[in-house]
Design a protein around this motif. Structure first.
Motif, short mmCIF file in Angstrom:
data_model
loop_
_atom_site.label_atom_id
_atom_site.label_comp_id
_atom_site.label_asym_id
_atom_site.label_seq_id
_atom_site.Cartn_x
_atom_site.Cartn_y
_atom_site.Cartn_z
N ALA A 1 9.91 12.55 -3.86
CA ALA A 1 10.29 13.36 -2.71
C ALA A 1 9.06 13.80 -1.93
CB ALA A 1 11.10 14.58 -3.16
N LEU A 2 8.00 14.17 -2.65
CA LEU A 2 6.77 14.59 -1.99
C LEU A 2 6.17 13.43 -1.19
CD1 LEU A 2 4.89 16.87 -4.53
CD2 LEU A 2 5.65 17.44 -2.23
N VAL A 3 6.10 12.27 -1.82
CA VAL A 3 5.49 11.11 -1.14
C VAL A 3 6.30 10.74 0.10
CG1 VAL A 3 5.07 8.65 -1.34
CG2 VAL A 3 4.34 10.18 -3.15
N LEU A 4 7.62 10.62 -0.09
CA LEU A 4 8.47 10.23 1.03
C LEU A 4 8.44 11.29 2.13
CD1 LEU A 4 10.52 8.37 2.28
CD2 LEU A 4 12.27 9.35 0.83
N GLY A 5 8.54 12.56 1.70
CA GLY A 5 8.57 13.66 2.67
C GLY A 5 7.28 13.75 3.46
N LEU A 6 6.16 13.69 2.76
CA LEU A 6 4.88 13.85 3.46
C LEU A 6 4.61 12.66 4.36
CD1 LEU A 6 2.59 15.46 0.75
CD2 LEU A 6 3.62 16.50 2.76
N SER A 7 4.96 11.45 3.89
CA SER A 7 4.64 10.32 4.76
C SER A 7 5.55 10.31 5.98
CB SER A 7 4.67 9.00 4.00
OG SER A 7 5.98 8.55 3.85
N PRO B 1 18.59 6.66 9.90
CA PRO B 1 18.48 5.26 9.45
C PRO B 1 17.08 4.94 8.97
CG PRO B 1 19.66 5.37 11.51
CD PRO B 1 19.14 6.74 11.26
N TRP B 2 16.09 5.45 9.69
CA TRP B 2 14.71 5.22 9.29
C TRP B 2 14.45 5.83 7.92
CZ3 TRP B 2 10.51 7.85 7.74
CH2 TRP B 2 9.31 7.14 7.74
N LEU B 3 14.98 7.04 7.72
CA LEU B 3 14.76 7.73 6.44
C LEU B 3 15.34 6.92 5.29
CD1 LEU B 3 13.82 10.37 5.00
CD2 LEU B 3 16.17 11.13 5.20
N PHE B 4 16.54 6.32 5.51
CA PHE B 4 17.14 5.53 4.45
C PHE B 4 16.29 4.31 4.14
CE2 PHE B 4 21.41 7.51 5.56
CZ PHE B 4 21.35 8.35 4.47
N SER B 5 15.72 3.70 5.18
CA SER B 5 14.83 2.56 4.95
C SER B 5 13.65 2.97 4.08
CB SER B 5 14.31 2.01 6.28
OG SER B 5 15.32 1.39 6.99
N ALA B 6 13.06 4.13 4.42
CA ALA B 6 11.92 4.59 3.65
C ALA B 6 12.33 4.94 2.23
CB ALA B 6 11.29 5.80 4.34
N THR B 7 13.57 5.44 2.07
CA THR B 7 14.07 5.77 0.74
C THR B 7 14.13 4.51 -0.12
OG1 THR B 7 15.43 7.45 1.77
CG2 THR B 7 15.92 6.92 -0.49
N LEU B 8 14.52 3.40 0.50
CA LEU B 8 14.60 2.13 -0.24
C LEU B 8 13.25 1.81 -0.88
CD1 LEU B 8 16.28 -1.09 1.08
CD2 LEU B 8 14.13 -1.22 -0.08
N VAL B 9 12.19 1.87 -0.06
CA VAL B 9 10.87 1.52 -0.58
C VAL B 9 10.46 2.49 -1.68
CG1 VAL B 9 8.45 1.31 0.03
CG2 VAL B 9 10.19 0.49 1.59
#
Lengths: 302, 321
Positions: free
Chosen positions: A173-179, A236-244
């Protein structure tokens, strides 16, 4: 309100277009296999079949293990939503205060530091940041677990179990949130800057409002409306980033399911993951529009 | 530092990155995908050196700490470490010896990381850059089609809205499964899934300029709708579109990297920065150099593009600077 629902419904038929691209134009040699999967039928017919199946709640079966697709995808949504929500929280909690700090004195050291930091953070691929974080915080320091949703042997008490879940969630969550905060920070800064040049800010200052009160209450509130819209549009962008992120941290969510389906060339599962996340993104946008209506009296009457 | 750029910077950055994409693979000191001795020790740390001894029978051995000496019978031999033991090779069997210095270390297969970084620059930069240009062109065309109104307009509008609400990476994974694209196909797929924001932006600009004085004057002078659209409305929208495309150019590099990281982009053994990071995950704990350097390459590229885009925006759009 009605307009919004209508728009959402109108956009929905956009998703199954991928069914058209689906197994099509097959070069596969295995004719029987194709017939079993219904791939020998013409494209519009397959599309119609898929659509009617979806309408009845039947999304087909996975090509790799024959399980029904919909329960499979549904069971993976929880972890993904958990991660996406936590990341959103981190994103906004990190970006907004920094944006406010940045526009207080544009062009000065604090502003420049924040902007350069944001530019670098934006330019760093999320999967790479995730690996660095894994290496540093999970492998070397051992502060966080390495992968997964929870420990294999869960702690006995409910409180301990919750803590266990949170510890597994924290790093992704930190990595995804911060990036994702980096992009938001850039946009929020521009908006705040534009707003703080408007006459009402000068008027407030003339009335003797303190700087903090200004930025905290008036400017930020004005920026809230576009930011909420942005939130809806960025899902939609957030979901893409969630995938990675799920792939990097081995979290069994919808994104990782799609990734595994991709590796196995399991098209029904991949299709369902895409469609379901797209629908979720639409729902999110709809919620954001509702929130927008709540914040902006001008929209409410429509 | 963000606000003032020398004029030439507008062109320096794209030219420099193009040059890197063109020349990069040639600068690679060693072959990027070759495994001279699959059995020999891989995963050398940055700065390590070793020798490739090519034998007359066609085999090649990778030896560390190579030195020459004479054996008990006075014949000249080459001695070096391989797989934890010492290997002796008679000098008469040796065709050539190549000394290799691995400034950034080697990967699991003993391939030089620096060479792979340089060779990977081409796909990583070319695919991202070409996709950004294609998406810009497609977006502008879509906006033009939309501005003509009628059926084309509503199709474009419907497509834009539909595509915008689908998470791009999920869609791309699906498209890659179906199309199994090469580098060119990958560029097209990236463009096909990313033209919508540009289309939206340009059609917004066209719409707001349509009722402006320029359009009114042109109409009064008897210009046709198409002429007004292409000669007056489009040029008014272009600076915004270009700025936006520049600001999002880094996105394409990041997206290509993410796809390659997931195994949906450039296929091994050809190197790309994203897949190099992916290859490092197995040895994350021991070989830090494998994930660090390709990540830094992406970071540096996208940062450079961001600074360039900021400068470009200041030049093209003085009101927003």
């Amino acid at each position: 309100m009605l307009t919004v629902v209508f728009l959402a419904l109108e956009a929905l038929p956009g998703q199954p277009t991928r069914a058209g691209l689906d197994p099509a134009h097959g070069r596969s040699a295995q004719r029987t296999q194709r017939r079993l999967l219904g791939l020998d039928r013409p494209l519009p017919e397959r599309y119609a079949l898929w659509l009617s199946g979806v309408a009845r709640g039947d999304w087909g079966r996975s090509w790799s293990d024959g399980r029904p697709v919909l329960p499979l995808v549904a069971s993976r949504l929880g972890p993904s939503l958990e991660l996406a929500t936590a990341a959103l929280l981190v994103q906004y909690l990190a970006a907004l205060p920094l944006a406010v700090a940045s526009v207080r004195r544009p062009g000065r050291a604090v502003d420049l530091t924040i902007r350069i930091g944001a530019t670098l953070l934006y330019a760093a691929p999320a999967f790479w940041l995730g690996l660095l974080a894994l290496r540093g915080f999970a492998l070397h320091l051992g502060w966080f677990p390495y992968a997964g949703l929870a420990s294999v042997v869960p702690p006995p008490r409910p409180a301990g179990r919750l803590l266990d879940l949170a510890r597994h969630l924290a790093l992704p969550a930190l990595v995804l949130g911060l990036s994702s905060a980096a992009g938001l920070l850039r946009i929020a800064r521009n908006q705040l800057l534009e707003i703080s040049r408007e006459p009402f800010v000068l008027a407030g200052r003339a009335r003797g409002l303190s700087e903090a009160r200004h930025h905290g209450r008036h400017v930020l509130r004005r920026a809230a409306v576009p930011l909420v819209q942005l939130l809806g549009a960025s899902l939609p962008w957030l979901f893409s980033a969630t995938l990675v992120t799920e792939v990097v941290f081995s979290r069994p969510g919808a994104g990782r399911l799609a990734y595994r389906a991709f590796l196995a060339r399991d098209q029904p599962v991949l299709l369902a993951c895409t469609a379901v996340t797209a629908v979720l993104a639409l729902l999110g946008r709809w919620l954001a529009d509702l929130l927008h209506a709540g914040l902006d009296p001008r929209v409410r009457g429509v | 530092m963000f606000e003032r750029h020398p004029v030439s910077l507008t062109w320096v950055m794209p030219l420099a990155l193009t040059a890197l994409a063109l020349v990069g693979p040639r600068l690679a000191p060693y072959p990027s995908s070759e495994q001279p001795d699959p059995a020999a020790a891989a995963l050398l740390a940055p700065g390590a050196a070793r020798d490739i001894v090519r034998l007359r029978d066609g085999r090649s051995l990778v030896l560390e700490g190579l030195h020459r000496q004479a054996d008990d019978e006075g014949r000249r031999i080459l001695v070096g470490r391989r797989l934890g033991g010492w290997v002796e090779v008679p000098a008469s069997e040796v065709a050539s010896v190549e000394h290799r210095l691995h400034r950034l270390g080697t990967d699991r297969f003993g391939r030089d990381v620096l060479s792979r970084l340089l060779a990977g620059a081409r796909p990583s930069l070319a695919i991202g850059g070409a996709a950004a240009l294609l998406a810009l062109a497609a977006g502008v065309l879509a906006a033009l089609a939309g501005a003509t109104g009628g059926a084309a307009g509503s199709v474009v509008d419907w497509l834009t809205r539909g595509l915008l609400s689908i998470p791009r990476l999920f869609l791309l994974l699906g498209l890659v499964v179906v199309a199994r694209p090469g580098p060119l196909g990958l560029t097209l797929l990236l463009a096909v899934t990313s033209w919508m924001p540009t289309a939206r932006l340009v059609s917004g600009e066209i719409r707001s300029a349509r009722d402006g004085e320029v359009a009114l004057a042109a109409r009064a002078a008897g210009a046709t709708r198409a002429r007004i659209l292409v000669r007056h409305l489009l040029p008014a929208a272009l600076p915004a579109a270009l700025t936006d495309a520049a600001l999002r150019a880094g996105d394409f590099v990041l997206l290509e990297a993410a796809l390659s990281f997931l195994g949906a982009g450039i296929q091994p053994p050809a190197p790309s920065w994203g897949s190099m990071v992916a290859e490092s995950t197995d040895v994350l704990a021991s070989a830090w150099w494998l994930s660090l350097f390709p990540g830094l390459a992406i970071l540096a590229t996208v940062t450079a593009l961001s600074f360039w885009a900021d400068g470009l925006r200041d030049r093209l759009d003085p009101t927003r600077a």
